[in-house]
Motif scaffolding. Structure first.
Motif, PDB file in Angstrom:
ATOM      1  N   GLU A 159       0.818  -1.213   0.000  1.00 46.35           N
ATOM      2  CA  GLU A 159       0.000   0.000   0.000  1.00 46.35           C
ATOM      3  C   GLU A 159       0.852   1.264   0.000  1.00 46.35           C
TER       4      GLU A 159
ATOM      5  N   LEU B 221      -4.637   0.207  -2.168  1.00 48.38           N
ATOM      6  CA  LEU B 221      -5.339  -1.067  -2.253  1.00 48.38           C
ATOM      7  C   LEU B 221      -6.417  -1.050  -3.334  1.00 48.38           C
TER       8      LEU B 221
ATOM      9  N   TRP C 149      -4.968  -2.195  -6.678  1.00 51.72           N
ATOM     10  CA  TRP C 149      -4.393  -3.521  -6.873  1.00 51.72           C
ATOM     11  C   TRP C 149      -5.213  -4.293  -7.908  1.00 51.72           C
TER      12      TRP C 149
ATOM     13  N   PHE D 182      -6.661  -9.928  -2.951  1.00 50.89           N
ATOM     14  CA  PHE D 182      -7.633  -9.570  -1.920  1.00 50.89           C
ATOM     15  C   PHE D 182      -8.897 -10.413  -2.119  1.00 50.89           C
TER      16      PHE D 182
END
Length: 285
Positions: free
Chosen positions: A216, A221, A224, A228
Motif C-alpha cells: 500500500e 489497495l 491492486w 484480496f
C-alpha cells in the motif's frame, strides 16, 4: 525493484522514483543486469544449490522471451523495427533488444538509472561495486554484449510509467519488467498499451513480468489488480486474473503464462530469490 521490501528485477517502483537514485541501487542493478552467475553468486552458493546460476541475467532473459513469443505469433513478420522497455533500470533488456531491433527506447523514472544507461551506451561498460559484507565491496565492471553500432540504436528517457508520453509512437514489442506492483496506478500504465494511441501495435506483443508483491506504500489497495477477497463474490481475487480482465478489455489475448525466476545479490551470503509471473500478450484489436 529490490529494496527493503522488494518487487525485484527491473521497473520503476514508486511515483517519485526517489528511492532509486542512490549509487547503492545503481550498483545492485548493474550486477543484476550484467553480472554472470559467478559475478552474482558466491562460489559456495553455486556449489550448494545446483542450477541457481541459471536464474542470473534476468533482463536479458526477459528480452529473449519477448522476442521468442513475438516470432511465434508473427509480430516480427515485417521486421524487428521498434521495441520499448518500460522501467528499463540500467538497460540490460534494452541493449539485448538492440541486437535485433532497429530502434529501442528505454524509459525509467530514475535519473540515476538513465544516466547509467547512457554511460553504457557511450562506452559499453561501467564500473560498480559488488557487496561482500558490511562495508566491504569488490570492484566490478559491467559490460554490454551489444556492439557500439547496436548500442547506438537505443534511446533512454526519464519518464513516469503511469504517464507515458504520447510522442513515443507504436512498437512491435513492449516489455514491462517487474514494474506493475510498484506503480501507484497499474491500470494507467496498462491502459497506454492499447486504445487509439496504444504503444503496442495491433499484432504486436506485450511481455509482463511481476511477482505481484503489492504494498500500500506504493499502490493504493483500490488500485491492486488482485491479492484480496472480492467484496461482491466473497471469493479470493488473484492478481493474474485481474490482469487478464484488464488486458482483455483493452484488446489483448494471453499467449502464455510461466514463472521466470531471478536472483539478486545483497551480500556474498544473502540473496533475493524471486519467481515473478511472466505473461505474454498479443494485441488483437
Amino acid at each position: 525493484r529490490p529494496s527493503v521490501e522488494s518487487a525485484g528485477g527491473s521497473g520503476s517502483a514508486d511515483s517519485t522514483g526517489k528511492g532509486y537514485e542512490t549509487q547503492e541501487l545503481v550498483n545492485m542493478y548493474l550486477g543484476l543486469h550484467y553480472g554472470s552467475a559467478a559475478d552474482v553468486c558466491d562460489a559456495g552458493l553455486l556449489s550448494a544449490v545446483p542450477g541457481v546460476g541459471s536464474v542470473a541475467d534476468f533482463p536479458r532473459r526477459c528480452a529473449a522471451e519477448t522476442m521468442r513469443v513475438a516470432e511465434a505469433v508473427g509480430a516480427l513478420a515485417g521486421g524487428a523495427k521498434r521495441a520499448l522497455d518500460v522501467g528499463c533500470a540500467t538497460g540490460g533488456a534494452s541493449f539485448a533488444f538492440a541486437e535485433r531491433f532497429e530502434e529501442v527506447v528505454g524509459v525509467d523514472l530514475s535519473r540515476a538509472f538513465v544516466s547509467a544507461c547512457n554511460t553504457l551506451k557511450e562506452t559499453g561498460e561501467a564500473e560498480y561495486q559488488r557487496p561482500l559484507e558490511g562495508q566491504l565491496t569488490d570492484r566490478m565492471v559491467a559490460r554490454v554484449p551489444a556492439s557500439a553500432e547496436q548500442r547506438a540504436r537505443c534511446t533512454f528517457r526519464v519518464m513516469d510509467a503511469c504517464c507515458l508520453s504520447p510522442d513515443l509512437g507504436t512498437f512491435d514489442c513492449v516489455l514491462l519488467g517487474n514494474l506493475l506492483c510498484r506503480l501507484p496506478s497499474p491500470k494507467a500504465c496498462l491502459g497506454r498499451m492499447g486504445g487509439d494511441n496504444g504503444l503496442v501495435k495491433v499484432g504486436g506483443v506485450l511481455f509482463i513480468t511481476t511477482p505481484f508483491t503489492w504494498l500500500e506504500a506504493c499502490t493504493p489497495l483500490t488500485s491492486w489488480l488482485g491479492g484480496f477477497v472480492d467484496e461482491s463474490s466473497g471469493e479470493p481475487k488473484l492478481s493474474v486474473d485481474g490482469l487478464r480482465d484488464m488486458m482483455s478489455a483493452i484488446g489483448f489475448e494471453m499467449v502464455e503464462e510461466k514463472a521466470l525466476p531471478l536472483i539478486i545479490r545483497e551480500t556474498s551470503r544473502k540473496y533475493q530469490l524471486i519467481a515473478p509471473t511472466a505473461t505474454a500478450w498479443k494485441r488483437v484489436r
